[in-house]
Write an enzyme that holds these catalytic residues in place. Structure first.
Site, mmCIF file in Angstrom:
data_model
loop_
_atom_site.group_PDB
_atom_site.id
_atom_site.type_symbol
_atom_site.label_atom_id
_atom_site.label_comp_id
_atom_site.label_asym_id
_atom_site.label_seq_id
_atom_site.Cartn_x
_atom_site.Cartn_y
_atom_site.Cartn_z
ATOM 1 C CG LEU A 612 -1.638 1.307 1.522
ATOM 2 C CD1 LEU A 612 -2.597 1.662 0.394
ATOM 3 C CD2 LEU A 612 -2.351 1.244 2.870
ATOM 4 C CG ASP A 613 2.782 4.794 2.390
ATOM 5 O OD1 ASP A 613 3.878 4.868 1.806
ATOM 6 O OD2 ASP A 613 2.394 5.649 3.226
ATOM 7 N N PRO A 614 4.790 1.616 1.017
ATOM 8 C CG PRO A 614 6.848 0.752 0.326
ATOM 9 C CD PRO A 614 6.000 0.964 1.548
#
Length: 934
Positions: A612-614
């Site tokens: 997701l993040d990253p």
């Protein structure tokens, strides 16, 4: 009267002939078997005219009856053949395609196209039966002269039929795209009585082309023919019935670029040979002899130099295992993305062409060969499929995205009489030699010509020496797959870790029954429960045991590491040493980056930052950035926030947070440093606790009380995203308002310290949270009144901070599970206390804001917003948005869609577009809006 000596010579010759025919009469019986592999197969290895010549030479020819054969049985009877069902009398049996196992007669010589010389998996059971039945197999494909050229083949008519088919298909494809063309009047090859009738239809279409009846909006249509052999020659003979002009490969780009100035009254052709697209990996250049001996030293530049300017690819080349491919799966994905090339014409009155490549006629029909993504042949019943950049295949429509592919593996049977005549005439000169074969006798007892000898695959229950390599290929293929119960062969993939994120990864990969998923975890019960839920296997592993890691990686094609990031280095090393690829959702750490060359040398992919993040944040950012840049816009600023948080109704604690992923990672990030670019100035936030003090309110979703703070080093992404001119580059984390203040209190009190604390040593005396708080406050006596302790905490970190500490139970008499450091200890404690409840849900929120300036000076703000809510019955939003893209990326590596080696990020358009497309198919979508600023 004959002279006596002449009479004696004639008598001697007669007696020798009599002896020859009397001793060989049993071996001069051949059979032509009935073809039964396909309802469309109407060819025969010999025509009636060929049979008549054999009969006149004293050969008894038995023909199995068939009403499907292009030549009627009466024609063979008239030629002198005997038509009967039983062909066991013959020593040599001729056919065209493979023979069903149950129809193979032991101790016979069989001649047909066996499709076994590359260890083709589908035909290995037949090869095993041939060996077991002591059959001598001769494969037409290996009848070759001294120069290595095939002497017997249907090749020319494969090319003829293939070209007719693809012209028919192009007419339908262009019509579906909104363009009526003269190609609409060309039918499939089998619709014509013979090729001359098809040629006339193509000439008629060509006449219309010459009159300018092709839509100018299509631009120049370019046909690229690979190779110059019989297949290519047959294809080009048909092509030359159109108004044509040939150009060399180096001119293809000019034809494409100047297409709008060319009159649409001709079709362009280009013949591409090896020297045009093959070059040494090291140093460049091409040497034909070296390539024949060492093809692995070469790469193909076809995808870069020729394919972008090709409308129709007619692939006519033979592909050998180990040779460079014309088009790999990543090549195809790049070519099939919507084109932004200025030379692709804009349509008037019809949709624009999605990309230049319209169609591929893969006459070689070699699954997974020179056209890598063509992993299965089409059929005469269903001759075409649309293949798109996401590897979808549509056989029911000509309208969807992608390239039209025709890859029929028995094209010549669409012109059966001409193909039979052509093939039989080529085979006949070798028939006398082949007829000598007696499969019951050793191969050494025969005096075959080199051409025939070189085509014998098996004899006397063994592979002949020239084809023993087939066993090695079979073993290599077996090693590359994983065998499971029922003898179904699956590709193995190992998932390390069984936490929340593992669920979506397993779920997605388990959808494909060709993948064997194994969950490996130190938490045995957790892994077993997950395996039971999705019908996969599990096993125990201690990820700190490097030997165990290597052993596990050796069983996998891809390893998905969902372990804590500090263990990824060990996993990567295990993958490199065993040749397995690795996929992880985590940031690239220095110890991983250092392995780039080693991974590349080992032909291993280490794919990172696909969560997701990253992960999704990168993908959505790049999609938006590239769309703006392709339209001429310039990115002035990039501000991004992302975070996983509880749904508002469940943010009922002092942190306004509940843990849906690694608690240690959440807390550690709050004391990390950060770096970003703001209006041209570098801003650095020091590690150790300063980060929480720069949190600011976020208002992009007014219904939520959000705050955000910087996340790591944002500046490096300016170059990675290709927006080096941006004056602002910021990536941050989203939390509910109040999180930063609560974290400052915990940090100030010493609860987020990553350094060891004597009181928290696992082997030390037991201690409660209240006792530990007393120690942090400097009290030697932990029996002080609770109110005095609370007052001292408030004096140290403020009243609000003390309320946070108390509300989290950190002044209670609960005994601590000691983990060495305050950070690890509080992480473990909060992971239990602030865990999402069974019926509670979470949110993932992602926001990109891009400042854009257009060429006319207009300015705007482009906003991308994604929100995902978890489902208590299935997956948390965090698990879903981290696990799903990780699983998609792992399958792309497994399927060969990602072939870049070394340390890799998902920044290539062909990668991020495919992942986003598949995420959207599973319901993960984002909303994009635009706000004018002028």
């Amino acid at each position: 009267m004959l002279h006596k000596s002449a009479f004696l010579r004639l008598r001697s010759h007669y007696l020798k002939q009599l002896v020859y025919y009397s001793t060989t009469k049993n071996s001069r019986i051949i059979a032509i078997r009935r073809e039964d592999q396909s309802v469309w197969e109407r060819r025969a290895p010999f025509s009636p005219a060929n049979v008549n010549r054999l009969v006149k030479q004293g050969v008894k020819v038995i023909v199995q009856p068939s009403n499907r054969r292009a030549y009627p049985m009466q024609a063979y009877i008239s030629a002198g053949a005997i038509v009967q069902e039983d062909i066991s009398e013959a020593n040599v049996i001729f056919g065209v395609k493979q023979t069903p196992i149950d129809l193979l007669i032991p101790n016979k010589t069989y001649c047909f196209f066996s499709h076994t010389i590359k260890a083709q998996e589908a035909n290995m059971p037949m090869l095993d039966a041939i060996l077991a039945k002591q059959i001598r197999l001769l494969d037409y494909e290996k009848l070759m002269d001294d120069s290595g050229n095939r002497v017997v083949a249907f090749g020319k008519y494969a090319g003829v039929a293939g070209m007719i088919n693809i012209l028919h298909g192009i007419g339908l494809r262009l019509l579906a795209l909104g363009h009526h063309t003269p190609f609409m009047h060309i039918g499939p090859a089998h619709n014509y009585r013979n090729s001359m009738m098809a040629r006339q239809a193509i000439r008629d279409a060509g006449y219309e082309v010459s009159l300018g009846m092709m839509p100018k909006s299509l631009g120049p249509i370019t046909f690229v023919f690979t190779g110059s052999g019989n297949v290519s020659q047959g294809s080009q003979e048909i092509f030359q019935e159109l108004p044509f002009e040939y150009v060399p490969p180096e001119m293809l780009s000019k034809v494409a670029e100047h297409g709008s100035t060319l009159r649409p009254n001709k079709i362009y052709g280009c013949e591409v040979r090896r020297r045009h697209h093959l070059e040494r990996k090291n140093g460049g250049g091409y040497d034909a002899q070296e390539y024949d001996e060492f093809p692995e030293r070469y790469i193909s530049t076809f995808a870069q130099k020729i394919a972008p300017y090709t409308s129709v690819l007619v692939n006519c080349i033979y592909w050998a295992v180990g040779s460079p491919k014309l088009l790999t799966i990543p090549n195809a994905k790049h070519l099939l993305l919507p084109s932004h090339t200025p030379w692709l014409p804009k349509s008037v009155g019809a949709p624009a062409l999605p990309h230049r490549m319209l169609a591929i006629c893969d006459i070689s029909a070699d699954p997974g060969g020179s056209i890598e993504f063509m992993n299965e042949c089409t059929t005469i019943d269903t001759p075409f499929c649309l293949y798109d950049a996401d590897r979808n295949k549509d056989t029911k429509s000509f309208k969807g995205p992608g390239v039209l592919v025709c890859s029929i593996d028995n094209m010549p049977t669409q012109l059966p009489r001409e193909s039979t005549d052509f093939f039989g005439d080529l085979l006949l000169p070798y028939a006398e030699d082949i007829i000598k074969s007696d499969a019951t006798k050793p191969l050494e007892d025969h005096d075959f010509s080199p051409v025939v000898q070189g085509a014998i695959i098996t004899s006397n229950g063994k592979l002949t020496p020239a084809f023993e390599y087939i066993n090695e290929l079979r073993m290599a293929n077996t090693r590359s797959r994983h065998k499971v119960e029922g003898n179904a062969q699956q590709t193995p993939i190992v998932i390390l870790g069984s936490g929340l994120v593992a669920g979506p990864v397993v779920e997605y990969l388990a959808r494909d029954k060709n993948i064997a998923v194994t969950i490996a975890s130190a938490v045995k019960e957790e892994a077993e429960a997950l395996a039971l839920r999705y019908g996969v296997s599990s096993e125990y592993i201690d990820a700190k045991d490097e030997s165990a890691l290597r052993s596990l990686a050796a069983k996998a094609r891809v390893v998905v590491s969902l372990l804590p990031y500090e263990l990824h280095g060990s996993v990567a090393k295990a993958c490199i040493s065993t040749g397995a690829h690795m996929v992880t959702a985590s940031y690239v750490r220095p110890e991983i980056q250092e392995l780039h060359k080693a991974a590349k040398d080992a032909n291993v992919t280490l794919l990172n930052e696909v969560g997701l993040d990253p992960g999704i944040d990168h993908l959505l950012a790049l999609e938006c950035i590239h769309n703006i840049q392709n339209q001429g816009g310039r990115i002035n600023s990039f501000v991004s926030y992302c975070g996983g948080i509880p749904a508002p109704e469940f943010s009922d604690n002092a942190l306004r947070y509940k843990f849906s992923w690694s608690p240690r990672g959440v807390l550690l990030n709050t004391i990390s440093g950060a770096k970003y670019l703001s209006k041209g100035q570098i801003v650095e936030v020091l590690s150790g606790g300063e980060l929480m003090s720069v949190a600011r309110e976020l208002n992009f979703l007014p219904g939520f009380a959000f705050e955000g703070f910087p996340n790591r080093d944002s500046t490096k992404y300016a170059s990675l995203y290709g927006i080096e001119d941006a004056q602002t580059m910021f990536r941050g984390t989203i939390r509910y308002k109040g999180f930063a203040e609560a974290m400052i209190a915990m940090q100030s009190f010493g609860l987020v310290d990553p350094n060891p604390h004597p009181a928290l040593h696992p082997d030390g005396p037991n201690i409660t949270w209240r006792q530990f708080a007393c120690e942090l406050c400097g009290f030697l006596d932990s029996t002080i009144f609770f109110e005095n302790l609370r007052t001292r905490v408030a004096e140290r970190i403020g009243v609000a901070g003390a309320q946070v500490i108390e509300s989290l139970g950190l002044l209670s008499d609960v005994e601590i599970i000691k983990c060495g450091t305050p950070l690890d200890t509080i992480s473990h404690y909060l992971s239990k206390r602030l865990q999402l409840g069974k019926d509670e849900s979470d949110l993932v929120v992602l926001r990109h804001e891009l400042g854009v300036t257009w060429t006319d000076g207009a300015r705007e703000r482009r906003e991308v917003t994604m929100t995902v809510r978890g489902d208590p019955a299935t997956h948390t939003a965090m698990a879903w948005t981290v696990g799903l893209p990780t699983a998609i990326a792992a399958k792309m590596v497994l399927d060969g869609e990602i072939q870049q080696r070394g340390v890799v990020l998902p920044f290539a358009p062909v990668v991020y577009k495919s992942i986003l497309s598949r995420l959207r198919s599973d319901g993960i979508t984002a909303k994009e809006t635009t706000t004018p600023l002028n």
